[in-house]
Design an enzyme around this catalytic site. Sequence first.
Site, PDB file in Angstrom:
ATOM      1  N   TYR A  51       0.867  -1.197   0.000  1.00  0.00           N
ATOM      2  CA  TYR A  51       0.000   0.000   0.000  1.00  0.00           C
ATOM      3  C   TYR A  51       0.886   1.223   0.000  1.00  0.00           C
ATOM      4  O   TYR A  51       1.823   1.318   0.803  1.00  0.00           O
ATOM      5  CB  TYR A  51      -0.898   0.017   1.241  1.00  0.00           C
ATOM      6  CG  TYR A  51      -2.350  -0.087   0.868  1.00  0.00           C
ATOM      7  CD1 TYR A  51      -2.922   0.865   0.020  1.00  0.00           C
ATOM      8  CD2 TYR A  51      -3.147  -1.130   1.315  1.00  0.00           C
ATOM      9  CE1 TYR A  51      -4.247   0.766  -0.361  1.00  0.00           C
ATOM     10  CE2 TYR A  51      -4.472  -1.234   0.939  1.00  0.00           C
ATOM     11  CZ  TYR A  51      -5.014  -0.271   0.103  1.00  0.00           C
ATOM     12  OH  TYR A  51      -6.322  -0.377  -0.281  1.00  0.00           O
ATOM     13  N   GLU A  53      -0.442   4.782  -0.614  1.00  0.00           N
ATOM     14  CA  GLU A  53      -1.226   6.003  -0.886  1.00  0.00           C
ATOM     15  C   GLU A  53      -0.363   7.235  -0.670  1.00  0.00           C
ATOM     16  O   GLU A  53       0.369   7.328   0.322  1.00  0.00           O
ATOM     17  CB  GLU A  53      -2.448   6.060   0.032  1.00  0.00           C
ATOM     18  CG  GLU A  53      -3.621   5.303  -0.538  1.00  0.00           C
ATOM     19  CD  GLU A  53      -4.855   5.330   0.339  1.00  0.00           C
ATOM     20  OE1 GLU A  53      -4.954   6.222   1.197  1.00  0.00           O
ATOM     21  OE2 GLU A  53      -5.695   4.445   0.165  1.00  0.00           O
ATOM     22  N   ASP A 197      -5.811  13.652 -25.185  1.00  0.00           N
ATOM     23  CA  ASP A 197      -5.815  12.241 -24.798  1.00  0.00           C
ATOM     24  C   ASP A 197      -5.075  11.502 -25.915  1.00  0.00           C
ATOM     25  O   ASP A 197      -5.622  11.271 -26.990  1.00  0.00           O
ATOM     26  CB  ASP A 197      -7.264  11.768 -24.670  1.00  0.00           C
ATOM     27  CG  ASP A 197      -7.365  10.298 -24.300  1.00  0.00           C
ATOM     28  OD1 ASP A 197      -6.355   9.579 -24.420  1.00  0.00           O
ATOM     29  OD2 ASP A 197      -8.457   9.861 -23.919  1.00  0.00           O
ATOM     30  N   THR A 223      -2.962   6.027 -21.992  1.00  0.00           N
ATOM     31  CA  THR A 223      -2.814   4.680 -21.442  1.00  0.00           C
ATOM     32  C   THR A 223      -1.379   4.242 -21.725  1.00  0.00           C
ATOM     33  O   THR A 223      -0.661   4.878 -22.502  1.00  0.00           O
ATOM     34  CB  THR A 223      -3.782   3.681 -22.102  1.00  0.00           C
ATOM     35  OG1 THR A 223      -3.604   3.757 -23.515  1.00  0.00           O
ATOM     36  CG2 THR A 223      -5.224   3.984 -21.759  1.00  0.00           C
ATOM     37  N   LYS A 226      -1.392   0.475 -25.204  1.00  0.00           N
ATOM     38  CA  LYS A 226      -1.757   0.413 -26.635  1.00  0.00           C
ATOM     39  C   LYS A 226      -0.456   0.425 -27.450  1.00  0.00           C
ATOM     40  O   LYS A 226       0.340  -0.494 -27.316  1.00  0.00           O
ATOM     41  CB  LYS A 226      -2.712   1.549 -26.971  1.00  0.00           C
ATOM     42  CG  LYS A 226      -4.053   1.451 -26.201  1.00  0.00           C
ATOM     43  CD  LYS A 226      -5.033   2.504 -26.638  1.00  0.00           C
ATOM     44  CE  LYS A 226      -6.388   2.333 -25.982  1.00  0.00           C
ATOM     45  NZ  LYS A 226      -6.487   2.972 -24.654  1.00  0.00           N
ATOM     46  N   ARG A 232      -1.235  -2.716 -18.587  1.00  0.00           N
ATOM     47  CA  ARG A 232      -2.520  -2.004 -18.637  1.00  0.00           C
ATOM     48  C   ARG A 232      -2.515  -0.907 -17.578  1.00  0.00           C
ATOM     49  O   ARG A 232      -2.343  -1.173 -16.392  1.00  0.00           O
ATOM     50  CB  ARG A 232      -3.638  -3.018 -18.365  1.00  0.00           C
ATOM     51  CG  ARG A 232      -5.035  -2.532 -18.577  1.00  0.00           C
ATOM     52  CD  ARG A 232      -5.961  -3.709 -18.806  1.00  0.00           C
ATOM     53  NE  ARG A 232      -5.646  -4.326 -20.085  1.00  0.00           N
ATOM     54  CZ  ARG A 232      -6.088  -3.895 -21.274  1.00  0.00           C
ATOM     55  NH1 ARG A 232      -6.912  -2.867 -21.343  1.00  0.00           N
ATOM     56  NH2 ARG A 232      -5.738  -4.502 -22.388  1.00  0.00           N
TER      57      ARG A 232
HETATM   58  N1  DSN Z   1     -11.513   0.968 -25.702  1.00  0.00           N
HETATM   59  C1  DSN Z   1     -10.323   1.580 -26.238  1.00  0.00           C
HETATM   60  C2  DSN Z   1     -10.202   1.347 -27.704  1.00  0.00           C
HETATM   61  O1  DSN Z   1     -10.409   0.212 -28.097  1.00  0.00           O
HETATM   62  O2  DSN Z   1      -9.881   2.241 -28.452  1.00  0.00           O
HETATM   63  C3  DSN Z   1     -10.256   2.994 -25.890  1.00  0.00           C
HETATM   64  O3  DSN Z   1     -10.314   3.095 -24.495  1.00  0.00           O
END
Ligand code: DSN
Length: 412
Positions: A51, A53, A197, A223, A226, A232
């Site tokens: 933990y 925080e 974003d 994120t 990707k 993730r």
């Molecule tokens: N769900 C994602 C995508 O497939 O683009 C975006 O968060």
Amino acid sequence: MSYLIKNDPEIAAIVSHELLREEHELNLIASENYTSKAILEATGSILTNKYAEGYSGKRYYGGCQVVDQAELLAIERCKTLFNAQHVNVQPHAGSQANMAAYTALVKPGELIMGMSLATGGHLTHGHAVNFSGSVYRAIQYGVDLETGLLNYQAIYELADQHKPKLIIAGASAYSRIIDFEKFAQIAQQVGALLLVDMAHISGLVAAGVHPSPVPYADCVTSTTHKTLRGPRGGFILCKNNFKEAIDKAIMPGTQGGPLMHVIAAKAVCFKEALTPAFITYQQQVIKNCALLAREFINRGYVIVTGGTDNHLFIIDLRNKNITGRAAEVALEKAGISVSRSCIPGDPEKPWITSGIRIGSAAITTRGMREQECIAMVDLIDDVIKHHTDEIYLAKIKQSVLRLCDAFPIYAE
Ligand code: DSN
């Protein structure tokens, strides 16, 4: 024998079935990728026990001196990678990064303006069913219905008319370079803050194969899983004048304990992304994507915007007499994963759609190049032509399997 097999054979079986599925199927989902074994190891490490925080040096728990180092490393590497003034690596995911960023930048009830989900934006960019469209008032811009392209003059006019407090740029299904400088000019002209974003393109940005939003935006969210090919999770970059507000908006504003095992894995991801091999990888992602789009066009497919500059594109399937959903289902039967996608002005409902989204990040990670791209377009074309013939689809699945077997993901 593994502890998982011994203690929980049912979950162990699910994990090994998923490994087989990933190894044996072609993954063209634009938002997915395969992490390195080093990242898997960090994600599965004992750092999950801690933990922590708060932030490094200012935690609400004792015993954080070791995990502090992981978070500091992640922050320093991420700063270097994106040339950012301030970094927060604690967001659990992209949606949480956006929620915290909005919390820092605008007050509930104020007006935000983002790209609509139906034209390629994201749920968290102001959709009515999401917190972003209920906590805030939201207006949405789209793309030109004829060209599929962002129309910066129309975006300016909408912003000038409504005077949003925050403009959100960035997309989940837009295949062209986004002009962040133009977005910044629009935001400045109407007195709004700019948030980008970059979740889909952060790997491309890190490698310098897509222009960076960092010099132009007040805040950038992303994120890590990707094109960036990490675990993730999410992160936020911002200018120094927003750093206290962003950190407070994450903790205590919207999150509790950070996932220290994932933060360590993010640090590994940023280290990998700082290597020359990562630049070569991203260049190949773009080459493969352009090649896939060209091969589809050569077979009579319509690509929204006419092509791609990044890692994805949308196929408008209306001239092939099949919906996005039917294509997704048929392709899955043949061992090919894609996601259905709305096309601009889609006559079908979002559950059905008229398009599919194709992405090249995952197949490029497994080492696939020109020859394999051409082969997979032939396979997809075959599926679309014979989508109701289950026996034919099962035969195609065998060809997919042979192609995948030649490019293992996790074998040494
Ligand atoms: N769900 C994602 C995508 O497939 O683009 C975006 O968060």
